[in-house]
Scaffold this motif. Structure first.
Motif, short mmCIF file in Angstrom:
data_model
loop_
_atom_site.label_atom_id
_atom_site.label_comp_id
_atom_site.label_asym_id
_atom_site.label_seq_id
_atom_site.Cartn_x
_atom_site.Cartn_y
_atom_site.Cartn_z
N ILE A 20 0.28 -6.23 -11.87
CA ILE A 20 0.18 -5.30 -10.74
C ILE A 20 1.33 -4.30 -10.82
CG2 ILE A 20 0.13 -5.06 -8.24
CD1 ILE A 20 -0.84 -7.95 -8.07
N ASP A 21 0.99 -3.02 -10.82
CA ASP A 21 2.00 -1.97 -10.95
C ASP A 21 1.58 -0.82 -10.02
OD1 ASP A 21 4.32 -0.82 -11.89
OD2 ASP A 21 3.37 0.08 -13.64
N CYS A 22 2.24 -0.72 -8.88
CA CYS A 22 1.84 0.22 -7.83
C CYS A 22 2.94 1.22 -7.51
CB CYS A 22 1.49 -0.53 -6.53
SG CYS A 22 0.12 -1.66 -6.64
N ILE A 23 2.50 2.42 -7.18
CA ILE A 23 3.37 3.42 -6.57
C ILE A 23 2.80 3.72 -5.20
CG2 ILE A 23 4.26 5.76 -6.69
CD1 ILE A 23 5.42 4.04 -8.85
N LEU A 24 3.64 3.68 -4.18
CA LEU A 24 3.17 4.04 -2.85
C LEU A 24 4.17 4.96 -2.18
CD1 LEU A 24 4.88 2.29 -0.46
CD2 LEU A 24 3.64 0.43 -1.55
N ARG A 25 3.66 5.72 -1.23
CA ARG A 25 4.55 6.61 -0.49
C ARG A 25 3.94 6.90 0.87
NH1 ARG A 25 7.18 12.52 -2.24
NH2 ARG A 25 8.58 12.64 -0.44
N ALA A 26 4.81 7.08 1.86
CA ALA A 26 4.38 7.46 3.20
C ALA A 26 5.24 8.62 3.68
CB ALA A 26 4.50 6.27 4.16
N TRP A 27 4.69 9.36 4.62
CA TRP A 27 5.39 10.49 5.23
C TRP A 27 5.37 10.29 6.74
CZ3 TRP A 27 2.54 10.72 0.90
CH2 TRP A 27 3.03 11.46 -0.20
N VAL A 97 -6.14 -4.54 -4.05
CA VAL A 97 -4.68 -4.63 -3.91
C VAL A 97 -4.15 -3.39 -3.20
CG1 VAL A 97 -2.49 -4.64 -5.17
CG2 VAL A 97 -4.32 -6.20 -5.86
N ALA A 98 -4.65 -2.21 -3.61
CA ALA A 98 -4.22 -0.96 -2.97
C ALA A 98 -4.57 -0.97 -1.48
CB ALA A 98 -4.86 0.23 -3.67
N ASP A 99 -5.78 -1.40 -1.13
CA ASP A 99 -6.19 -1.46 0.28
C ASP A 99 -5.29 -2.41 1.08
OD1 ASP A 99 -8.39 0.29 0.06
OD2 ASP A 99 -9.74 -1.34 -0.48
N ASP A 112 2.23 10.15 9.11
CA ASP A 112 1.44 11.37 8.91
C ASP A 112 0.40 11.16 7.81
OD1 ASP A 112 2.98 12.63 10.85
OD2 ASP A 112 4.41 13.39 9.37
N ARG A 113 0.82 10.56 6.74
CA ARG A 113 -0.09 10.24 5.64
C ARG A 113 0.61 9.22 4.74
NH1 ARG A 113 -0.04 15.10 1.18
NH2 ARG A 113 2.16 15.62 1.32
N ALA A 114 -0.20 8.54 3.95
CA ALA A 114 0.35 7.52 3.05
C ALA A 114 -0.67 7.23 1.96
CB ALA A 114 0.66 6.23 3.81
N PHE A 115 -0.17 6.77 0.82
CA PHE A 115 -1.08 6.34 -0.23
C PHE A 115 -0.48 5.15 -0.97
CE2 PHE A 115 1.68 9.18 -2.70
CZ PHE A 115 1.88 8.45 -3.88
N VAL A 116 -1.36 4.34 -1.58
CA VAL A 116 -0.98 3.29 -2.51
C VAL A 116 -1.80 3.51 -3.77
CG1 VAL A 116 -0.85 0.84 -3.01
CG2 VAL A 116 -0.45 1.65 -0.67
N ASN A 117 -1.13 3.72 -4.88
CA ASN A 117 -1.78 3.98 -6.16
C ASN A 117 -1.55 2.77 -7.07
OD1 ASN A 117 -2.51 4.80 -8.75
ND2 ASN A 117 -1.74 6.88 -8.49
N ASP A 118 -2.63 2.02 -7.32
CA ASP A 118 -2.55 0.85 -8.20
C ASP A 118 -3.26 1.18 -9.50
OD1 ASP A 118 -2.42 -1.60 -9.41
OD2 ASP A 118 -3.65 -2.66 -7.96
N GLY A 119 -2.51 1.73 -10.45
CA GLY A 119 -3.08 2.06 -11.75
C GLY A 119 -4.17 3.10 -11.71
N GLY A 120 -4.13 4.01 -10.74
CA GLY A 120 -5.13 5.06 -10.63
C GLY A 120 -6.19 4.80 -9.58
N ASP A 121 -6.25 3.59 -9.05
CA ASP A 121 -7.13 3.27 -7.93
C ASP A 121 -6.29 3.40 -6.66
OD1 ASP A 121 -9.08 2.85 -9.79
OD2 ASP A 121 -8.94 0.67 -9.72
#
Length: 281
Positions: A20-27, A97-99, A112-121
């Protein structure tokens, strides 16, 4: 093997644990961001152990009940396809995993917004008036930005996933890539897998396939033939393969299972659910 979590200079968070290798960010407000990041870092270490505890069931065709929250998301995403296609919950693992991590990130928070990127998903959250610019990668073996489209709060999709014959996963088809937008990332992941499988030319001499278990003895695909190489194809053959995938994508779109799809093969692209001007180079 322990979970690794690191805040990066750009304000994103890198989470890594085994595969599992994720990048996430929130604003949002600084206090809200601190609370959100604390919550997701507390949730992350349990993800891989819980999946490993149910791995044998997750590698079976979708159906049996599962216990862990990520495993349950995987099953729910794949179950609608189980009567018509071979699919195991593993088809939705990255998206699920991203969800799961996005839910932990956003629970009780005002972002305001956020994302979780798990290998492109990717799973994402959008507040009213917020938008996300999403990049399209048409060749998973040679990743590059081939187009963009913008998602706004009013759009129903909250998940995006890409599958194809390249990249880290096995495919039964020959698509360079299939990108799907759906209600969540797990559903997009499962649908992208099946649509990519459908982009195919069965029995074509230029396509090399091998049993999945010869590449990975633990693969959930067992002795099913997965694509390893695609040789020269004529323009009519490319069109025929894309048409097969487009037919499945269109039926899923009509049923409301997916919100949009972009299918690519050898420089040709077809879309479902996106206006022709939606993709910008």
């Amino acid at each position: 093997m322990t979970a690794q979590m690191r805040l990066r200079p750009d304000g994103s968070l890198h989470l890594h644990h085994g595969p599992i290798d994720c990048i996430l960010r929130a604003w949002g407000d600084a206090a809200e961001l601190r609370a959100a990041y604390t919550k997701v870092t507390h949730a992350f270490p349990a993800v891989l152990p819980e999946l490993c505890a149910e791995l044998s069931t997750l590698r079976q065709p979708a159906g049996p009940a599962l216990r862990g929250p990520v495993a349950q998301r995987m099953r729910a995403a794949c179950l609608p396809f189980a009567t018509t296609h071979f699919i195991t919950p593993m088809a939705a693992v990255a998206g699920a995993v991203a969800d799961h991590l996005l839910a932990a990130l956003c629970e009780g928070r005002r972002l305001d917004r956020a994302f979780v990127n798990d290998g492109g998903d990717i799973a994402f959250h959008l507040a009213p008036h917020a938008t996300f610019a999403c990049g399209l990668v048409s060749d998973l073996d040679a990743p590059g930005l081939d187009g963009t489209f913008t998602l706004a709060h009013h759009h129903p999709a909250r998940g995006l996933a890409t599958s194809g014959a390249g990249g880290r996963s096995f495919s039964l088809g020959i698509a360079d890539s299939v990108t799907v937008l759906a209600a969540n990332a797990a559903s997009a992941d499962a649908a992208a897998t099946l649509i990519a499988n459908a982009v195919d030319l069965p029995g074509h001499a230029a396509i090399t396939r091998v049993p999945a278990h010869t590449l990975d003895p633990d693969s959930d695909l067992g002795d099913r033939l997965v694509t390893r190489h695609v040789g020269a194809l004529t323009a009519p053959e490319i069109a025929r393969a894309l048409s097969a995938g487009q037919a499945l994508a269109a039926s899923l779109h009509a049923a409301g299972t997916i919100h949009a799809a972009v299918l690519t093969l050898r420089g040709r692209c077809t879309t479902i659910g996106l206006p022709s001007h939606a993709l910008a180079a």
